[in-house]
Design a protein around this motif. Structure first.
Motif, PDB file in Angstrom:
ATOM      1  N   ARG A 121       0.820  -1.214   0.000  1.00 57.84           N
ATOM      2  CA  ARG A 121       0.000   0.000   0.000  1.00 57.84           C
ATOM      3  C   ARG A 121       0.853   1.263   0.000  1.00 57.84           C
ATOM      4  N   VAL A 122       1.960   1.268   0.740  1.00 57.02           N
ATOM      5  CA  VAL A 122       2.801   2.463   0.789  1.00 57.02           C
ATOM      6  C   VAL A 122       3.940   2.388  -0.226  1.00 57.02           C
ATOM      7  N   ASN A 123       3.840   1.402  -1.125  1.00 54.96           N
ATOM      8  CA  ASN A 123       4.824   1.301  -2.192  1.00 54.96           C
ATOM      9  C   ASN A 123       6.241   1.016  -1.704  1.00 54.96           C
ATOM     10  N   LEU A 124       6.361   0.202  -0.698  1.00 54.99           N
ATOM     11  CA  LEU A 124       7.693  -0.168  -0.221  1.00 54.99           C
ATOM     12  C   LEU A 124       7.956  -1.673  -0.343  1.00 54.99           C
ATOM     13  N   TYR A 135      17.089   4.125   3.944  1.00 54.53           N
ATOM     14  CA  TYR A 135      15.885   4.715   3.361  1.00 54.53           C
ATOM     15  C   TYR A 135      16.014   6.237   3.254  1.00 54.53           C
ATOM     16  N   SER A 136      15.387   6.810   2.216  1.00 51.40           N
ATOM     17  CA  SER A 136      15.319   8.275   2.072  1.00 51.40           C
ATOM     18  C   SER A 136      14.277   8.826   3.061  1.00 51.40           C
ATOM     19  N   GLY A 137      14.241  10.155   3.201  1.00 55.09           N
ATOM     20  CA  GLY A 137      13.261  10.780   4.096  1.00 55.09           C
ATOM     21  C   GLY A 137      11.831  10.395   3.739  1.00 55.09           C
ATOM     22  N   GLY A 138      11.517  10.435   2.447  1.00 59.24           N
ATOM     23  CA  GLY A 138      10.158  10.093   2.000  1.00 59.24           C
ATOM     24  C   GLY A 138       9.830   8.629   2.269  1.00 59.24           C
ATOM     25  N   MET A 139      10.813   7.777   2.056  1.00 63.97           N
ATOM     26  CA  MET A 139      10.588   6.350   2.313  1.00 63.97           C
ATOM     27  C   MET A 139      10.345   6.110   3.802  1.00 63.97           C
ATOM     28  N   LYS A 140      11.109   6.822   4.649  1.00 71.29           N
ATOM     29  CA  LYS A 140      10.932   6.650   6.097  1.00 71.29           C
ATOM     30  C   LYS A 140       9.539   7.094   6.529  1.00 71.29           C
ATOM     31  N   GLN A 141       9.052   8.207   5.936  1.00 74.13           N
ATOM     32  CA  GLN A 141       7.709   8.673   6.294  1.00 74.13           C
ATOM     33  C   GLN A 141       6.655   7.662   5.868  1.00 74.13           C
ATOM     34  N   ARG A 142       6.819   7.108   4.676  1.00 73.11           N
ATOM     35  CA  ARG A 142       5.855   6.103   4.223  1.00 73.11           C
ATOM     36  C   ARG A 142       5.920   4.870   5.117  1.00 73.11           C
ATOM     37  N   PHE A 143       7.134   4.534   5.531  1.00 72.51           N
ATOM     38  CA  PHE A 143       7.281   3.414   6.457  1.00 72.51           C
ATOM     39  C   PHE A 143       6.577   3.735   7.792  1.00 72.51           C
ATOM     40  N   PRO A 167       8.478  18.706  -2.168  1.00 74.27           N
ATOM     41  CA  PRO A 167       7.089  18.855  -2.652  1.00 74.27           C
ATOM     42  C   PRO A 167       6.541  17.585  -3.308  1.00 74.27           C
ATOM     43  N   ARG A 168       7.399  16.864  -3.997  1.00 78.03           N
ATOM     44  CA  ARG A 168       6.941  15.665  -4.683  1.00 78.03           C
ATOM     45  C   ARG A 168       6.584  14.571  -3.674  1.00 78.03           C
ATOM     46  N   GLU A 169       7.447  14.408  -2.701  1.00 76.09           N
ATOM     47  CA  GLU A 169       7.171  13.421  -1.648  1.00 76.09           C
ATOM     48  C   GLU A 169       5.931  13.803  -0.852  1.00 76.09           C
ATOM     49  N   ASN A 171       3.295  15.465  -1.916  1.00 76.76           N
ATOM     50  CA  ASN A 171       2.091  15.140  -2.680  1.00 76.76           C
ATOM     51  C   ASN A 171       1.750  13.664  -2.618  1.00 76.76           C
ATOM     52  N   ARG A 172       2.762  12.837  -2.707  1.00 75.15           N
ATOM     53  CA  ARG A 172       2.513  11.393  -2.634  1.00 75.15           C
ATOM     54  C   ARG A 172       1.999  11.008  -1.259  1.00 75.15           C
ATOM     55  N   PHE A 173       2.538  11.687  -0.259  1.00 78.20           N
ATOM     56  CA  PHE A 173       2.125  11.406   1.108  1.00 78.20           C
ATOM     57  C   PHE A 173       0.669  11.822   1.320  1.00 78.20           C
ATOM     58  N   TYR A 174       0.272  12.965   0.737  1.00 75.69           N
ATOM     59  CA  TYR A 174      -1.122  13.415   0.795  1.00 75.69           C
ATOM     60  C   TYR A 174      -2.050  12.349   0.210  1.00 75.69           C
ATOM     61  N   ASN A 175      -1.665  11.815  -0.951  1.00 77.71           N
ATOM     62  CA  ASN A 175      -2.509  10.805  -1.600  1.00 77.71           C
ATOM     63  C   ASN A 175      -2.721   9.608  -0.693  1.00 77.71           C
ATOM     64  N   LEU A 176      -1.655   9.208  -0.065  1.00 80.17           N
ATOM     65  CA  LEU A 176      -1.727   8.049   0.806  1.00 80.17           C
ATOM     66  C   LEU A 176      -2.612   8.330   2.022  1.00 80.17           C
ATOM     67  N   LEU A 177      -2.419   9.486   2.642  1.00 85.55           N
ATOM     68  CA  LEU A 177      -3.211   9.823   3.829  1.00 85.55           C
ATOM     69  C   LEU A 177      -4.689   9.955   3.511  1.00 85.55           C
TER      70      LEU A 177
HETATM   71  P1  ADP Z   1      12.298   8.211  -6.307  1.00 86.77           P
HETATM   72  O1  ADP Z   1      12.674   9.634  -6.016  1.00 86.77           O
HETATM   73  O2  ADP Z   1      13.454   7.393  -6.767  1.00 86.77           O
HETATM   74  O3  ADP Z   1      11.061   8.072  -7.132  1.00 86.77           O
HETATM   75  P2  ADP Z   1      10.690   7.732  -3.993  1.00 86.77           P
HETATM   76  O4  ADP Z   1      11.030   7.167  -2.657  1.00 86.77           O
HETATM   77  O5  ADP Z   1      10.195   9.113  -4.051  1.00 86.77           O
HETATM   78  O6  ADP Z   1      11.994   7.556  -4.884  1.00 86.77           O
HETATM   79  O7  ADP Z   1       9.626   6.771  -4.710  1.00 86.77           O
HETATM   80  C1  ADP Z   1       9.837   5.380  -4.889  1.00 86.77           C
HETATM   81  C2  ADP Z   1       8.554   4.743  -5.445  1.00 86.77           C
HETATM   82  O8  ADP Z   1       7.476   4.857  -4.526  1.00 86.77           O
HETATM   83  C3  ADP Z   1       8.059   5.394  -6.730  1.00 86.77           C
HETATM   84  O9  ADP Z   1       7.548   4.363  -7.559  1.00 86.77           O
HETATM   85  C4  ADP Z   1       6.948   6.305  -6.305  1.00 86.77           C
HETATM   86  O10 ADP Z   1       5.978   6.462  -7.291  1.00 86.77           O
HETATM   87  C5  ADP Z   1       6.395   5.592  -5.103  1.00 86.77           C
HETATM   88  N1  ADP Z   1       5.944   6.510  -4.044  1.00 86.77           N
HETATM   89  C6  ADP Z   1       6.656   7.481  -3.443  1.00 86.77           C
HETATM   90  N2  ADP Z   1       5.954   8.091  -2.463  1.00 86.77           N
HETATM   91  C7  ADP Z   1       4.738   7.490  -2.441  1.00 86.77           C
HETATM   92  C8  ADP Z   1       3.570   7.642  -1.636  1.00 86.77           C
HETATM   93  N3  ADP Z   1       3.469   8.538  -0.670  1.00 86.77           N
HETATM   94  N4  ADP Z   1       2.513   6.855  -1.884  1.00 86.77           N
HETATM   95  C9  ADP Z   1       2.591   5.939  -2.852  1.00 86.77           C
HETATM   96  N5  ADP Z   1       3.663   5.748  -3.636  1.00 86.77           N
HETATM   97  C10 ADP Z   1       4.734   6.492  -3.456  1.00 86.77           C
END
Ligand code: ADP
Ligand code: ADP
Length: 224
Positions: A121-124, A135-143, A167-169, A171-177
């Motif tokens: 679900r969190v794409n990990l 893990y990157s900052g965005g990956m840690k937050q999703r984790f 900003p990109r991370e 937005n993805r985090f918003y979608n998930l929440l």
């Molecule tokens: P990168 O910068 O290499 O894309 P990310 O960690 O930002 O690394 O993203 C890795 C994968 O996870 C990508 O396929 C991306 O689409 C997906 N992803 C990133 N953030 C989210 C999120 N919040 N919710 C769902 N998928 C995400």
């Protein structure tokens, strides 16, 4: 299913009145708690999460008085603290299985199933065998969100979840929440106005330990 906070106050031993007579009634969906640093948000979140006790007042979630029965509250709670520490040497999968165990999910097959579903679900899922230290900052937050969702909580608290995301991370985090808010009570604490205006159906603004304003984000727009 509501979270009812009544006359809640907390003064720290150094004399700081972190929260003062807070009253909030929060229903299903995403509730935003907006305020500057030091407003009292984290104190309120930690109190609801039963990590510390208030001096006065009560918090009741869905019939559970959290001061009387913190164990029942913890069973239905998902919490992403402001500073979420991970064990860098563990993989995402190992850490989630460990948390699932601590949350009392007794059957190994059930733990594995939930962990797999959440990692997907969190794409990990692809990164599940990587160590969390890498893990990157965005990956840690999703984790962090994944661990908060373990055990199918009905009350979810996320404290400053988008701080430090690009900003990109974000937005993805918003979608998930926004996907998880539907059938649970979700409280999002933040000092970022955009977090609340993008995600939340109701909100409150805190300042100096008090609730200053409460309402729908669009009608509070001028105050933001
Ligand atoms: P990168 O910068 O290499 O894309 P990310 O960690 O930002 O690394 O993203 C890795 C994968 O996870 C990508 O396929 C991306 O689409 C997906 N992803 C990133 N953030 C989210 C999120 N919040 N919710 C769902 N998928 C995400
Ligand atoms: P926010 O999350 O909105 O930044 P906090 O709840 O962290 O607000 O802090 C509210 C006030 O309480 C601040 O003045 C802060 O310095 C103080 N504070 C927070 N935690 C403690 C603590 N453990 N001991 C003493 N003072 C604290």
């Amino acid at each position: 299913m509501r979270l009812e906070i009544k006359n809640l106050s907390k003064t720290y031993s150094n004399g700081v009145k972190a929260i003062q007579d807070v009253n909030l009634s929060i229903g299903r969906g995403m509730f935003g708690l907006l305020g500057e640093n030091g407003a009292g948000k984290s104190t309120l979140m930690r109190t609801i999460a039963t990590l510390q006790e208030a001096d006065e007042g009560s918090v009741v979630f869905d019939g559970i008085d959290i001061a009387r029965d913190p164990v029942s509250l913890r069973k239905v709670l998902g919490y992403l603290p402001q500073e979420f520490g991970v064990y860098p040497a563990l993989t995402a999968e190992e850490f989630l299985l460990h948390i699932a165990d601590m949350k009392g999910i007794a059957k190994a097959s059930e733990r594995k199933g939930q962990v797999e579903a959440l990692l997907k679900r969190v794409n990990l899922w692809e990164d599940r065998k990587k160590k969390l230290g890498g893990y990157s900052g965005g990956m840690k937050q999703r984790f962090g969100i994944a661990q908060a969702l373990l055990g199918e909580p009905r009350l979810i608290i996320v404290d400053e979840p988008t701080a430090g995301l690009d900003p990109r991370e974000r937005n993805r985090f918003y979608n998930l929440l926004s996907e998880i808010g539907e059938n649970t009570v979700v409280i999002l604490s933040t000092h970022i106005v955009e977090d609340v205006s993008t995600l939340c159906s109701d909100m409150a603004i805190m300042g100096n330990g008090r609730v200053l304003l409460e309402g729908v984000p669009s009608t509070l727009q001028e105050s933001l």
